[in-house]
Design a protein around this motif. Sequence first.
Motif, mmCIF file in Angstrom:
data_model
loop_
_atom_site.group_PDB
_atom_site.id
_atom_site.type_symbol
_atom_site.label_atom_id
_atom_site.label_comp_id
_atom_site.label_asym_id
_atom_site.label_seq_id
_atom_site.Cartn_x
_atom_site.Cartn_y
_atom_site.Cartn_z
ATOM 1 N N GLY A 10 23.857 -34.345 6.626
ATOM 2 C CA GLY A 10 23.619 -32.928 6.899
ATOM 3 C C GLY A 10 22.898 -32.269 5.739
ATOM 4 N N ILE A 11 22.957 -30.955 5.690
ATOM 5 C CA ILE A 11 22.240 -30.208 4.652
ATOM 6 C C ILE A 11 22.708 -30.598 3.259
ATOM 7 C CG2 ILE A 11 21.892 -27.903 3.653
ATOM 8 C CD1 ILE A 11 21.876 -26.810 6.534
ATOM 9 N N SER A 12 24.016 -30.609 3.034
ATOM 10 C CA SER A 12 24.524 -30.884 1.685
ATOM 11 C C SER A 12 24.243 -32.322 1.259
ATOM 12 C CB SER A 12 26.021 -30.588 1.601
ATOM 13 O OG SER A 12 26.725 -31.307 2.591
ATOM 14 N N GLY A 13 24.447 -33.279 2.186
ATOM 15 C CA GLY A 13 24.212 -34.675 1.840
ATOM 16 C C GLY A 13 22.760 -34.965 1.533
ATOM 17 N N LEU A 14 21.849 -34.421 2.336
ATOM 18 C CA LEU A 14 20.417 -34.647 2.109
ATOM 19 C C LEU A 14 19.928 -33.913 0.862
ATOM 20 C CD1 LEU A 14 19.058 -34.372 5.776
ATOM 21 C CD2 LEU A 14 19.481 -36.456 4.447
ATOM 22 N N TYR A 15 20.489 -32.727 0.609
ATOM 23 C CA TYR A 15 20.057 -31.977 -0.578
ATOM 24 C C TYR A 15 20.461 -32.695 -1.861
ATOM 25 C CZ TYR A 15 19.703 -28.331 -4.124
ATOM 26 O OH TYR A 15 19.404 -27.626 -5.271
ATOM 27 N N ILE A 16 21.716 -33.160 -1.933
ATOM 28 C CA ILE A 16 22.125 -33.836 -3.166
ATOM 29 C C ILE A 16 21.401 -35.176 -3.321
ATOM 30 C CG2 ILE A 16 24.152 -35.111 -2.318
ATOM 31 C CD1 ILE A 16 25.513 -34.182 -4.988
ATOM 32 N N ALA A 17 21.049 -35.807 -2.201
ATOM 33 C CA ALA A 17 20.255 -37.043 -2.283
ATOM 34 C C ALA A 17 18.901 -36.755 -2.924
ATOM 35 C CB ALA A 17 20.074 -37.642 -0.892
ATOM 36 N N ASN A 18 18.290 -35.627 -2.562
ATOM 37 C CA ASN A 18 17.020 -35.240 -3.176
ATOM 38 C C ASN A 18 17.173 -34.991 -4.673
ATOM 39 O OD1 ASN A 18 14.457 -34.496 -1.320
ATOM 40 N ND2 ASN A 18 16.328 -34.295 -0.108
ATOM 41 N N LEU A 19 18.256 -34.356 -5.064
ATOM 42 C CA LEU A 19 18.477 -34.100 -6.490
ATOM 43 C C LEU A 19 18.701 -35.401 -7.258
ATOM 44 C CD1 LEU A 19 20.898 -31.019 -6.287
ATOM 45 C CD2 LEU A 19 18.494 -30.981 -6.967
ATOM 46 N N LEU A 20 19.542 -36.270 -6.722
ATOM 47 C CA LEU A 20 19.890 -37.512 -7.419
ATOM 48 C C LEU A 20 18.704 -38.447 -7.561
ATOM 49 C CD1 LEU A 20 23.359 -38.115 -5.745
ATOM 50 C CD2 LEU A 20 22.972 -37.570 -8.153
ATOM 51 N N ARG A 21 17.756 -38.358 -6.619
ATOM 52 C CA ARG A 21 16.560 -39.211 -6.700
ATOM 53 C C ARG A 21 15.717 -38.892 -7.928
ATOM 54 N NH1 ARG A 21 12.326 -39.358 -3.199
ATOM 55 N NH2 ARG A 21 11.828 -41.447 -3.932
ATOM 56 N N GLN A 22 15.932 -37.730 -8.509
ATOM 57 C CA GLN A 22 15.155 -37.341 -9.690
ATOM 58 C C GLN A 22 15.610 -38.095 -10.945
ATOM 59 O OE1 GLN A 22 14.242 -32.683 -8.461
ATOM 60 N NE2 GLN A 22 16.075 -33.150 -9.614
#
Length: 383
Positions: A10-22
């Motif tokens: 969902g929104i939270s899971g995909l958002y933190i995935a984007n952050l962690l990829r950095q």
Amino acid sequence: MKKIAIIGGGISGLYIANLLRQNSNYEITVYEKNNTVNIEKGYGIQLSVNSIKLLSKIGFQNINLENKFHPNKVDFYSLKNKKKICDLDISVFNISEAKYTTLQRFVLINFLKDRLPNSLINYNKKVTQIDYETENIEVKFENNESIKCDYLIISDGVFSKTKSLIAEKEIKPRYFNSVALRATIDKNDLQGIDSSNISISLGSNLHSVSYPVDNTDEFNFISILRKKLSSKEFSDYSLFEDKGFISSILSEISEQVDPDIIKNLKNIRCFPIFVSTKVHQPTNKNTFLIGDAFFSYPPTFAQGASQSIEVAHELYKNLENENNQFNFERIKRTRMIDWKSKFNYFAFHLSHPLTIWIRNILMKYLVKNKNFINNYLGTIYKN
């Protein structure tokens, strides 16, 4: 390299995935129980400045202007006499790089999903067991597959099964004695409102919200109706897809909402509203809850998506700083927003003529009082 498993796309899971990829020190994978991420078109969400600032860290400002809208005010109306009560200027919290935004939910989901490699999201993964007895966390799935990870992030929604697994007991959200009817409607079918703003119409045990979701003519429409249901009724989710039940909800709403609006609604769906009763903290220091799995609010402050983003961002910062627990301030903030959401619900649904009259007078004063606005809204929007 730390392996991180994120349960829920969902929104939270995909958002933190984007952050962690950095951070190249993390190897991340998202595990989604369905066969695709939910990108159903039609329904809108509101994102206040506090979450837009965080989304801008991953390029949200580059979304096509046609796909989002920036309302400046919230207009309050009376459903009984169809007159405007007052308006609230929410643009005072805007900054050049972050403005209050409305858009279709699928636009945000697509933005978050498209920034991730396809191989990073694994579908049809239903968690059946969490094992902490090994050195790493072991997650087992329905198909007898399993993975091991250093960190487990749970973001599988308000009905999180994974939260119950780690708690070793069933944790259920509470039915909020309310049903939400969501729909879309064309701008031309909404009469007597300022279509450039968010409109909230207050009735007896009911309120309706409409707002533009982009720069075309499509609007999101939602009505929240107080409605007690038996445990059997709200546990039978197929009831809310039943045409007879939806028709009965529409009939109740049309007693207060303009019938011309009701007949022009499209893509109508009904949902029971469930909320969290308390914040659950996992006992394992490397397991975390975010999004609605962390806490689910009543929808009367429009902070569901924004808080999912906030909590995910805070967890990301904590991991970067090797601080593995949400602090007291986060829990305090969660309780504050929950209280304000419930207070809004109470104020929006008054039914006695005298209390409605007093409320409307107070609202006219409070929406122009800078101290009140900064204390009531600013404590959320500025953070």
